[in-house]
Design an enzyme around this catalytic site. Structure first.
Site, PDB file in Angstrom:
ATOM      1  N   LYS A 114      60.972  28.097 -35.174  1.00  0.00           N
ATOM      2  CA  LYS A 114      61.030  29.088 -34.102  1.00  0.00           C
ATOM      3  C   LYS A 114      61.135  28.445 -32.726  1.00  0.00           C
ATOM      4  O   LYS A 114      61.842  28.941 -31.847  1.00  0.00           O
ATOM      5  CB  LYS A 114      59.805  30.014 -34.164  1.00  0.00           C
ATOM      6  CG  LYS A 114      59.794  30.936 -35.373  1.00  0.00           C
ATOM      7  CD  LYS A 114      58.572  31.831 -35.374  1.00  0.00           C
ATOM      8  CE  LYS A 114      58.576  32.781 -36.569  1.00  0.00           C
ATOM      9  NZ  LYS A 114      57.385  33.656 -36.608  1.00  0.00           N
ATOM     10  N   LYS A 197      69.342  38.036 -47.054  1.00  0.00           N
ATOM     11  CA  LYS A 197      68.213  38.923 -47.289  1.00  0.00           C
ATOM     12  C   LYS A 197      68.398  40.234 -46.539  1.00  0.00           C
ATOM     13  O   LYS A 197      68.933  40.265 -45.434  1.00  0.00           O
ATOM     14  CB  LYS A 197      66.928  38.230 -46.818  1.00  0.00           C
ATOM     15  CG  LYS A 197      65.642  38.907 -47.273  1.00  0.00           C
ATOM     16  CD  LYS A 197      64.429  38.068 -46.892  1.00  0.00           C
ATOM     17  CE  LYS A 197      63.143  38.724 -47.345  1.00  0.00           C
ATOM     18  NZ  LYS A 197      61.957  37.913 -46.966  1.00  0.00           N
ATOM     19  N   LYS A 200      66.335  44.324 -41.098  1.00  0.00           N
ATOM     20  CA  LYS A 200      66.576  45.362 -40.097  1.00  0.00           C
ATOM     21  C   LYS A 200      67.368  44.812 -38.917  1.00  0.00           C
ATOM     22  O   LYS A 200      67.915  45.574 -38.116  1.00  0.00           O
ATOM     23  CB  LYS A 200      65.264  45.958 -39.598  1.00  0.00           C
ATOM     24  CG  LYS A 200      64.428  45.011 -38.762  1.00  0.00           C
ATOM     25  CD  LYS A 200      63.292  45.773 -38.114  1.00  0.00           C
ATOM     26  CE  LYS A 200      62.561  44.875 -37.123  1.00  0.00           C
ATOM     27  NZ  LYS A 200      61.543  45.608 -36.377  1.00  0.00           N
TER      28      LYS A 200
END
Length: 334
Positions: A114, A197, A200
């Site tokens: 990240k 995967k 959203k």
């Protein structure tokens, strides 16, 4: 047994969230014996590791709680609450911050992924949130924590912190939690790309089935889901390198609570012209009631808030003795 697990309060949950996590939570809740506990929390404090819009975080928390309730979490049988209503999470995290080592956190794979090359511009919370995760489970003397592959490292960190704390202060305070890896939890992929995967964040709404989708929308998305021209074989293993076919069969088996080979035994030799309508009917039958319950719950947000408040009171009562013992161990309680 005491199971503890959290989920970040994000909006627009989809089929992958339900089959991959929430359905497993419901199964855990239903398997608990008298005297055993399931604690499920909304990780609203963890959400602060990234920039937030306050009104959205509040709304998303209510919507997430409503979704969990609609999917089958029972606020009388499980303890459902939001992290911020149990101050002991933050208090224990600060105490454990004195035990955790910088080197341990630097090795966290998710921090490396990240932060990338911009680590110095990231929030302190993004770096230290694994310590809060440790507090989340150690606070309740959790015996088991549901984890996916990407969270095993964080559970190991929690165990390391617990072991060092116990040794440093000569106490036997923290239980070392074990990972709970559900073999039934499937990995649900995009309806448009079987190698990605379901998410959203995918710009294509057709790539996922949202839990709020209408029956007609569910049918249309599955009808248009990417497949290949070959019929289904007799066994799941024979699907080989057919990711879209594997994904649809996996979805069917998870919704039907059966094995992938049982699905193949029923549909082997048939094409997707026969399989997709059957899958659509099953999806509508399983997801329609969830959507209807969710719609009703979102129409009474005060009731959802009351359910969270009830769970928070129960969680606070369980957390208090552990926090007090930790304070005493380090000399804070005078």
């Amino acid at each position: 047994m005491r199971v503890v697990s959290g989920i970040q309060p994000t909006g627009n949950l989809h089929l992958g969230n339900y089959l991959g996590a929430i359905k497993q939570w419901v199964a855990m809740q239903d398997s608990m014996k008298p005297g055993e506990d399931c604690l499920f929390f909304l990780a609203d404090l963890h959400a602060l590791s990234q920039p937030v819009v306050p009104a959205e975080l509040t709304s998303n928390s209510i919507e997430m709680a409503a979704t969990l309730l609609a999917c089958g979490i029972d606020s009388d049988r499980a303890i459902l609450f939001n992290q911020a209503r149990v101050p002991a999470h933050s208090e224990l995290a600060w105490i454990l911050g004195g035990t955790a080592r910088m080197g341990w956190l630097n090795r966290m794979t998710q921090w490396k992924d990240k932060a990338g090359k911009s680590g110095e511009s990231q929030s302190v919370a993004l770096f230290t949130y694994p310590v809060l995760q440790a507090a989340d489970v150690l606070l309740y003397q959790a015996t088991h924590v549901p984890v996916g592959e990407d969270q095993k490292q964080h559970l190991e960190l929690a165990r390391d912190i617990a072991t060092k704390f116990n040794n440093d202060y000569g106490v036997e305070l923290f239980t070392l939690p074990e990972p709970f890896v559900s073999k039934a939890a499937p990995r649900i992929m995009s309806l448009r790309d079987g190698s990605a995967k379901m998410s959203k964040s995918d710009p294509s709404d057709a790539s996922r089935i949202n839990l709020v989708d209408s029956d007609d929308t569910i049918v249309q998305k599955l009808k248009k889901a990417k497949t290949d021209p070959e019929p289904l074989p007799a066994t799941f293993a024979e699907l080989g390198e057919r990711p879209e076919a594997k994904n649809l069969v996996t979805i069917y088996s998870a919704l039907a609570d059966t094995t992938t080979d049982a699905v193949m035994a029923e549909f082997g030799g048939k094409g997707f012209g026969a399989f997709k309508p059957a899958l659509a009917d099953l999806a509508v039958a399983k997801l329609g009631p969830i959507r209807d319950r969710l719609t009703a719950l979102l129409g009474d947000r005060a009731a959802v808030g009351a359910a969270l408040a009830k769970g928070s009171a129960r969680a606070n009562a369980i957390a208090a003795p552990t926090l007090l013992a930790a304070q005493r161990a380090v000399g804070l309680h005078v």
